[in-house]
Motif scaffolding. Structure first.
Motif, short mmCIF file in Angstrom:
data_model
loop_
_atom_site.label_atom_id
_atom_site.label_comp_id
_atom_site.label_asym_id
_atom_site.label_seq_id
_atom_site.Cartn_x
_atom_site.Cartn_y
_atom_site.Cartn_z
N ASN A 7 13.05 -11.79 24.23
CA ASN A 7 14.51 -12.44 22.94
C ASN A 7 15.69 -13.47 23.19
O ASN A 7 15.77 -13.43 24.72
CB ASN A 7 15.12 -10.56 22.93
CG ASN A 7 16.21 -11.50 20.87
OD1 ASN A 7 17.14 -11.37 21.20
ND2 ASN A 7 15.50 -10.21 20.50
N LYS A 8 15.92 -13.84 22.64
CA LYS A 8 16.26 -15.04 23.40
C LYS A 8 18.01 -14.74 23.41
O LYS A 8 18.91 -15.12 24.28
CB LYS A 8 16.39 -16.13 22.52
CG LYS A 8 15.40 -17.37 22.29
CD LYS A 8 15.81 -18.29 21.50
CE LYS A 8 14.47 -19.11 21.63
NZ LYS A 8 14.89 -20.91 19.95
N GLY A 13 21.63 -12.83 27.29
CA GLY A 13 22.68 -12.08 28.18
C GLY A 13 22.52 -12.30 29.01
O GLY A 13 23.75 -11.97 30.37
N ILE A 14 21.67 -11.97 30.41
CA ILE A 14 21.39 -12.10 31.09
C ILE A 14 21.58 -13.23 31.93
O ILE A 14 21.80 -13.57 33.41
CB ILE A 14 18.94 -12.30 32.09
CG1 ILE A 14 18.87 -10.56 30.75
CG2 ILE A 14 19.67 -12.16 32.97
CD1 ILE A 14 17.49 -10.92 30.91
N ALA A 380 20.78 -24.31 12.86
CA ALA A 380 22.10 -24.46 12.76
C ALA A 380 23.08 -23.02 13.52
O ALA A 380 23.98 -23.00 14.16
CB ALA A 380 23.41 -24.58 11.43
N GLN A 381 22.02 -22.05 13.78
CA GLN A 381 22.90 -21.72 13.97
C GLN A 381 23.23 -21.08 15.95
O GLN A 381 22.09 -21.57 16.86
CB GLN A 381 22.40 -19.78 13.89
CG GLN A 381 21.94 -19.53 12.71
CD GLN A 381 22.72 -19.15 11.73
OE1 GLN A 381 23.77 -18.51 12.60
NE2 GLN A 381 23.51 -19.63 10.85
N PRO A 382 24.58 -20.44 15.93
CA PRO A 382 24.85 -20.57 17.79
C PRO A 382 23.48 -19.95 18.80
O PRO A 382 23.61 -19.22 18.01
CB PRO A 382 26.15 -20.34 17.80
CG PRO A 382 25.87 -20.00 16.76
CD PRO A 382 25.49 -20.03 15.29
N GLN A 383 23.91 -20.75 19.63
CA GLN A 383 22.79 -20.36 20.25
C GLN A 383 23.35 -20.21 22.50
O GLN A 383 23.89 -21.16 22.52
CB GLN A 383 21.23 -21.05 20.61
CG GLN A 383 20.53 -20.45 19.55
CD GLN A 383 19.84 -19.37 18.37
OE1 GLN A 383 20.07 -18.48 20.21
NE2 GLN A 383 19.88 -18.63 17.68
N PHE A 384 22.85 -19.71 22.71
CA PHE A 384 23.39 -19.69 23.78
C PHE A 384 22.28 -20.08 25.14
O PHE A 384 22.21 -20.67 26.21
CB PHE A 384 23.58 -18.00 25.10
CG PHE A 384 25.25 -17.39 24.71
CD1 PHE A 384 25.85 -18.14 25.07
CD2 PHE A 384 25.24 -16.76 23.78
CE1 PHE A 384 27.28 -17.96 25.02
CE2 PHE A 384 26.28 -15.95 23.55
CZ PHE A 384 27.11 -16.44 23.76
N MET A 385 20.94 -19.94 24.30
CA MET A 385 19.56 -21.02 25.33
C MET A 385 19.22 -22.29 24.54
O MET A 385 19.34 -21.86 23.34
CB MET A 385 18.60 -19.87 25.69
CG MET A 385 19.33 -18.66 27.14
SD MET A 385 20.18 -19.45 28.39
CE MET A 385 18.49 -19.92 29.60
#
Length: 385
Positions: A7-8, A13-14, A380-385
């Motif tokens: 899961n992205k 989080g990791i 368009a959704q914010p992603q960390f990765m």
């Protein structure tokens, strides 16, 4: 478990757990290595008004003390520099020092002036230096050169030796502490805690508010959304600091006037911190947190609550000049305990706020407006990765 590892959001989080360890340990290990290594970067002013023994003491202290030594100041000038935290200790040799030493039954007073409205490392180090200087002065006065000085004052050799032997009880240190802090570690750390609480809250809020701005500017219009957000930021900056300040002042009150001044400072800090941390969020969205977090950790050192600017490693000294936390902490020291150059720190904090707001305005100018459809697409959704 494997499903979660794919899961992205979990992967993000990791990544944040690992990134935070690298950033925090790396920054703190480098920053705090300056203590006590950089203590010699502090400044001690020696003011001698005694033309006999005092002149010899000054030369000996300049050779022995591992600090920047300033002997060009008068006592009043040195006190001003001490108030402004440009000088960290004053050693004052009074005009009648030699005379008191040569008079039976009298004690020679050696004055030390220290500004307690400083980081704990500075106060404790200067107290230790004053104790060491007092001990060294006694030892130096017992040297053969001082014995010769007494002989030049037409004293018999035997009497001169007796006076040197008895001088152990003749030199008394007089420590004058200006701007003393109230007892308790919570008071010593109050400038850092009050400032960091506001800054961390502003950092989290800026990430959320910039995300809301990207959504609202399609509905309200690009500039109406931007200036509406700045108006809200100003209102929140005025109200939110009341929570933390009320808690602290209820524990240790300083009076209504001090409360009002500190409130205004932290309102300016909060607005500045929101604008300052919004820069990276405006540029990179939620990923901007990866830049804001190390900057926050760096300011916990560059803020000047743990060590003075003179002791900071080069990187943190540079950061301190553009750090909202540095100027706010120095202002808190001044307002809560005492100190000089308040207008300088206020101007520095205000300039950072204005500069950050202008940068955000420029970023907003060159960013386009997304349509509602674009905002709701997965890309368009914010992603960390």
């Amino acid at each position: 478990m494997v499903v979660f590892l794919k899961n992205k959001i979990v992967i993000g989080g990791i990544f944040m757990m690992v990134f935070y360890q690298i950033a925090m340990i790396g920054i703190f290990m480098y920053g705090y290595s300056a203590v006590p290594k950089n203590l010699p970067d502090l400044t001690v002013a020696i003011v001698s008004e005694d033309e006999q023994t005092g002149a010899k003491m000054v030369e000996q202290l300049k050779e022995q003390l591992p600090f920047h030594i300033n002997t060009a100041l008068s006592l009043e000038q040195a006190k001003t520099e001490l108030e402004n935290r440009n000088v960290h200790l004053i050693v004052h040799i009074p005009q009648n020092f030699t005379q008191q030493l040569s008079q039976p039954g009298e004690q020679a007073q050696l004055d030390f002036f220290m500004n307690d409205s400083n980081p704990s490392t500075t106060s404790s180090a200067m107290q230790s230096v004053a104790d060491q200087i007092s001990s060294k002065m006694v030892a130096q006065i017992q040297t053969q050169s001082f014995e010769g000085l007494l002989q030049n004052m037409q004293l018999p050799e035997d009497q001169a030796k007796q006076m040197v032997e008895g001088v152990m009880t003749k030199v008394t240190p007089n420590m004058v502490v200006t701007n003393p802090k109230p007892a308790g570690m919570h008071n010593q750390m109050a400038p850092m805690f009050l400032t960091m609480a506001g800054y961390v809250g502003a950092m989290i809020y800026s990430m959320i508010s910039v995300g809301a701005l990207q959504q609202m500017k399609g509905q309200l219009g690009k500039w109406k959304a931007f200036f509406s957000l700045q108006g809200l930021n100003a209102l929140l900056a005025l109200i939110v600091p009341l929570v933390g300040l009320t808690i602290y002042f209820s524990i240790h009150g300083y009076g209504a006037e001090t409360f009002l001044k500190v409130w205004m400072v932290h309102s300016l800090e909060l607005f500045t911190a929101i604008s300052f941390t919004s820069i990276f969020c405006m540029l990179a969205g939620q990923v901007g947190m990866l830049l804001n977090m190390p900057l926050l950790l760096s300011q916990s050192i560059a803020g000047g609550a743990m060590m003075p600017q003179e002791m900071m490693p080069g990187l943190f000294k540079v950061i301190s000049y553009i750090s909202p936390m540095f100027y706010t902490i120095q202002l808190d020291y001044n307002l809560l305990f005492g100190g000089g150059q308040t207008s300088k720190y206020l101007l520095g904090l205000a300039l950072i706020g204005v500069g950050a707001l202008l940068i955000n305005t420029l970023i907003h100018q060159f960013k386009g407006v997304k349509t509602t459809t674009e905002e709701n697409t997965p890309a368009a959704q914010p992603q960390f990765m």
